[in-house]
Design a protein around this motif. Sequence first.
Motif, PDB file in Angstrom:
ATOM      1  N   TRP A  92       0.826  -1.191   0.000  1.00 59.17           N
ATOM      2  CA  TRP A  92       0.000   0.000   0.000  1.00 59.17           C
ATOM      3  C   TRP A  92       0.869   1.253   0.000  1.00 59.17           C
ATOM      4  CZ3 TRP A  92      -4.859  -0.419  -1.200  1.00 59.17           C
ATOM      5  CH2 TRP A  92      -5.613  -1.525  -0.802  1.00 59.17           C
ATOM      6  N   PRO A  93       0.477   2.295  -0.722  1.00 62.93           N
ATOM      7  CA  PRO A  93       1.221   3.557  -0.678  1.00 62.93           C
ATOM      8  C   PRO A  93       0.928   4.306   0.620  1.00 62.93           C
ATOM      9  CG  PRO A  93      -0.727   3.825  -2.025  1.00 62.93           C
ATOM     10  CD  PRO A  93      -0.689   2.370  -1.628  1.00 62.93           C
ATOM     11  N   THR A  94       1.655   5.371   0.871  1.00 63.47           N
ATOM     12  CA  THR A  94       1.429   6.185   2.058  1.00 63.47           C
ATOM     13  C   THR A  94       1.342   7.654   1.686  1.00 63.47           C
ATOM     14  OG1 THR A  94       3.794   6.434   2.505  1.00 63.47           O
ATOM     15  CG2 THR A  94       2.681   4.525   3.496  1.00 63.47           C
ATOM     16  N   LYS A  95       0.841   8.433   2.629  1.00 63.19           N
ATOM     17  CA  LYS A  95       0.617   9.861   2.379  1.00 63.19           C
ATOM     18  C   LYS A  95       1.920  10.621   2.160  1.00 63.19           C
ATOM     19  CE  LYS A  95       0.390  10.650   7.373  1.00 63.19           C
ATOM     20  NZ  LYS A  95      -0.511  10.963   8.507  1.00 63.19           N
ATOM     21  N   GLY A 155     -15.734  -0.187   6.617  1.00 63.26           N
ATOM     22  CA  GLY A 155     -14.598   0.563   6.089  1.00 63.26           C
ATOM     23  C   GLY A 155     -13.352   0.340   6.920  1.00 63.26           C
ATOM     24  N   ARG A 156     -12.243   0.766   6.363  1.00 67.07           N
ATOM     25  CA  ARG A 156     -10.970   0.601   7.058  1.00 67.07           C
ATOM     26  C   ARG A 156     -10.097   1.827   6.806  1.00 67.07           C
ATOM     27  NH1 ARG A 156      -9.068  -4.561   5.271  1.00 67.07           N
ATOM     28  NH2 ARG A 156     -10.476  -5.363   6.859  1.00 67.07           N
ATOM     29  N   ILE A 157      -9.535   2.361   7.887  1.00 67.73           N
ATOM     30  CA  ILE A 157      -8.547   3.425   7.801  1.00 67.73           C
ATOM     31  C   ILE A 157      -7.193   2.790   8.089  1.00 67.73           C
ATOM     32  CG2 ILE A 157      -7.756   5.628   8.743  1.00 67.73           C
ATOM     33  CD1 ILE A 157     -10.655   6.164   9.632  1.00 67.73           C
ATOM     34  N   MET A 158      -6.338   2.713   7.074  1.00 68.81           N
ATOM     35  CA  MET A 158      -5.022   2.121   7.280  1.00 68.81           C
ATOM     36  C   MET A 158      -4.218   3.025   8.217  1.00 68.81           C
ATOM     37  SD  MET A 158      -5.134  -0.634   5.346  1.00 68.81           S
ATOM     38  CE  MET A 158      -3.468  -1.139   4.900  1.00 68.81           C
ATOM     39  N   ARG A 159      -3.534   2.400   9.191  1.00 61.26           N
ATOM     40  CA  ARG A 159      -2.798   3.164  10.201  1.00 61.26           C
ATOM     41  C   ARG A 159      -1.388   2.614  10.359  1.00 61.26           C
ATOM     42  NH1 ARG A 159      -6.855   6.064  13.132  1.00 61.26           N
ATOM     43  NH2 ARG A 159      -8.947   5.168  12.832  1.00 61.26           N
ATOM     44  N   ASP A 160      -0.504   3.485  10.868  1.00 62.09           N
ATOM     45  CA  ASP A 160       0.857   3.037  11.149  1.00 62.09           C
ATOM     46  C   ASP A 160       0.947   2.518  12.584  1.00 62.09           C
ATOM     47  OD1 ASP A 160       0.986   5.271  12.834  1.00 62.09           O
ATOM     48  OD2 ASP A 160       2.130   6.479  11.415  1.00 62.09           O
ATOM     49  N   GLY A 161       2.148   2.220  13.030  1.00 65.94           N
ATOM     50  CA  GLY A 161       2.326   1.653  14.359  1.00 65.94           C
ATOM     51  C   GLY A 161       1.910   2.570  15.483  1.00 65.94           C
ATOM     52  N   ARG A 162       1.802   3.873  15.223  1.00 65.74           N
ATOM     53  CA  ARG A 162       1.382   4.843  16.243  1.00 65.74           C
ATOM     54  C   ARG A 162      -0.109   5.134  16.191  1.00 65.74           C
ATOM     55  NH1 ARG A 162       3.872   9.879  14.989  1.00 65.74           N
ATOM     56  NH2 ARG A 162       3.845   9.136  12.837  1.00 65.74           N
ATOM     57  N   GLY A 163      -0.815   4.465  15.245  1.00 69.73           N
ATOM     58  CA  GLY A 163      -2.244   4.693  15.111  1.00 69.73           C
ATOM     59  C   GLY A 163      -2.616   5.841  14.204  1.00 69.73           C
ATOM     60  N   GLU A 164      -1.606   6.476  13.585  1.00 68.68           N
ATOM     61  CA  GLU A 164      -1.872   7.582  12.671  1.00 68.68           C
ATOM     62  C   GLU A 164      -2.314   7.049  11.305  1.00 68.68           C
ATOM     63  OE1 GLU A 164      -1.853  10.815  13.118  1.00 68.68           O
ATOM     64  OE2 GLU A 164      -1.180  10.756  15.218  1.00 68.68           O
ATOM     65  N   PRO A 165      -3.282   7.727  10.657  1.00 68.51           N
ATOM     66  CA  PRO A 165      -3.687   7.295   9.304  1.00 68.51           C
ATOM     67  C   PRO A 165      -2.508   7.360   8.337  1.00 68.51           C
ATOM     68  CG  PRO A 165      -5.291   8.830  10.223  1.00 68.51           C
ATOM     69  CD  PRO A 165      -4.105   8.851  11.148  1.00 68.51           C
ATOM     70  N   GLY A 175      -2.872   7.241   5.077  1.00 70.50           N
ATOM     71  CA  GLY A 175      -3.311   7.904   3.853  1.00 70.50           C
ATOM     72  C   GLY A 175      -4.196   7.046   2.971  1.00 70.50           C
ATOM     73  N   VAL A 176      -4.376   5.748   3.314  1.00 71.42           N
ATOM     74  CA  VAL A 176      -5.223   4.869   2.510  1.00 71.42           C
ATOM     75  C   VAL A 176      -6.521   4.591   3.272  1.00 71.42           C
ATOM     76  CG1 VAL A 176      -5.477   2.575   1.494  1.00 71.42           C
ATOM     77  CG2 VAL A 176      -3.325   3.820   1.244  1.00 71.42           C
ATOM     78  N   LEU A 177      -7.631   4.843   2.606  1.00 69.21           N
ATOM     79  CA  LEU A 177      -8.968   4.602   3.149  1.00 69.21           C
ATOM     80  C   LEU A 177      -9.653   3.575   2.264  1.00 69.21           C
ATOM     81  CD1 LEU A 177      -9.975   8.350   3.629  1.00 69.21           C
ATOM     82  CD2 LEU A 177      -8.848   6.861   5.278  1.00 69.21           C
ATOM     83  N   ILE A 178     -10.248   2.557   2.879  1.00 70.82           N
ATOM     84  CA  ILE A 178     -10.824   1.454   2.115  1.00 70.82           C
ATOM     85  C   ILE A 178     -12.334   1.420   2.289  1.00 70.82           C
ATOM     86  CG2 ILE A 178     -10.826  -1.062   1.792  1.00 70.82           C
ATOM     87  CD1 ILE A 178      -7.920  -1.082   2.670  1.00 70.82           C
ATOM     88  N   ASP A 179     -13.019   1.220   1.172  1.00 70.75           N
ATOM     89  CA  ASP A 179     -14.469   1.069   1.088  1.00 70.75           C
ATOM     90  C   ASP A 179     -15.197   2.194   1.813  1.00 70.75           C
ATOM     91  OD1 ASP A 179     -14.938  -1.122  -0.716  1.00 70.75           O
ATOM     92  OD2 ASP A 179     -13.829  -2.325   0.701  1.00 70.75           O
TER      93      ASP A 179
END
Length: 530
Positions: A119-122, A166-176, A178-182
């Motif tokens: 997945w790409p990131t912001k 839906g799903r908000i992709m997050r990093d290890g710190r819980g920050e989004p 940049g990828v949002l699903i459905d």
Amino acid sequence: MSVLLTNGRIYTLDEANPVVDTLVVRDGRIAFAGRRADVNVAAAEEAIDLGGRAALPGLVDAHGHLMHLARARLSLDAGGARSEAEVAERVAARAATLPRGEWLGGRGWDQNRWPEREWPTKGALDRAAPHHPVSLTRIDGHATWANSAALAAAGIDAATEEPSGGRIMRDGRGEPTGVLIDTAQRLLQRAEPRPSDERFDQAVREAIAECLAAGLTGIHEMGAELYALDSYRRLVERGQFPFRNYAAVAARSESTWAHYRERGPEKFGEDRVVVGALKLMIDGALGSRGAALHEPYCDDPGNTGLVLIPPEEIAQLTLAGAERGFQVCVHAIGDRANTLALDALEQTLARAPRRDHRFRVEHAQILTERDIPRFRQLGALPSMQATHCTSDMEWAAERLGPERLRGAYAWRSLLDTGVVIAGGSDFPVESPSPFHGIYASVARRPQSGAERGWQPEQRMTRAEAVRSFTTWNAYASRQEHSLGSLAVGKLADLVVLSDDVFACPEARMAQIAPVLTLVGGEVVYRLSSP
């Protein structure tokens, strides 16, 4: 007005009169289909010599998105990019042409085409366009990649809860990331500005021209929203809608469904636009791992995809749509989603039996062995996109594994139960060319010709593949009495071809193009004089 079309090999798909050399069109309908020697049309206002070319009834895409094709013309094309960095370069180039702060939208990226398939990131978009909100929709429309400015404009941060389905992709710190699903995409879509009516109307005209140039005379539009239908009405009133659209309104759009729930089905533009169906979405897509599966993804253990509508609501919406006179079309890609769709139909029919409901399952992409015969038993119609099969071949096995792959894109298994398949492309996910779909149905290979051993026993015959874009699509939209074949009395929608789809070498099928197209007896596309 009468028109004579002669000296062709015209496949009428009318079983009583399958191949003729001459048609007479009068007042937009077929007045004669047969031999030139058997008709006297000296008074015809126009005579068209087909030069021996093959012709078919108008080709209709049973699952397309005119609204999204038009929007794509107003945004950045991220299709075909081979890496995250390449998309970012395109974003940077476009951002340099825009006023500071203007929203930059786009569509078409596919991480499955990238070497790492991650997945790409912001971050990449932040660096490419630090002064613009950026949101790029994935090729399948089921995920959006956004930068920090777009996330901030939508109020999406670490504290934002994921919506149901839906799903908000997050990093290890819980920050989004940049990828949002459905359904999580809707959080962002609320902040993104829509184009003006003038710009969108022009984009729709261009999208229709693209469809006509590909060989289509109409579509079944899945998930149309009010603003798009308003545009179609404006274009119809100006005489600028040379196309047919059987529209399924988007249940996910609250304003659209509220309007049509009260109003019911409608037609306008002498039936050029028929709002006759309701589109529901049960799950996401395979490429973004949102398709709902009974068992976890092979390449993402623990993830079984997303169910976008609670199971109990699927049956409720199906019943509500049917009671208001709408044909119900349910998006279901994963095997669990297809089970839920068929279960909802079964429950609806138990509560309110209907003899001719023509309930449609859009995609019917991954099926369990048990569910395949249920389509016929329940009277459900599979609406399938053959080019998804050939596009997904590179990576679908990684998602599904060999066992589930046997029920993937299972055209022959379904046809053998006695159902018909409505054929489409899901454009702009795939090309709107119906000949790409016909080729994929017959060859079950990518256009490169590479043989990947993907259940060749599931192929269609040429006759079946053509019917999936003509007679079967007419039946799938309750329009078989006016469309689908070139029988006397039906609407004169037809396409004259650059090659004979029934006789040319298989490898050439995907390259067929229209030479001349008529909709309602009017020439709406002409490549050259045939």
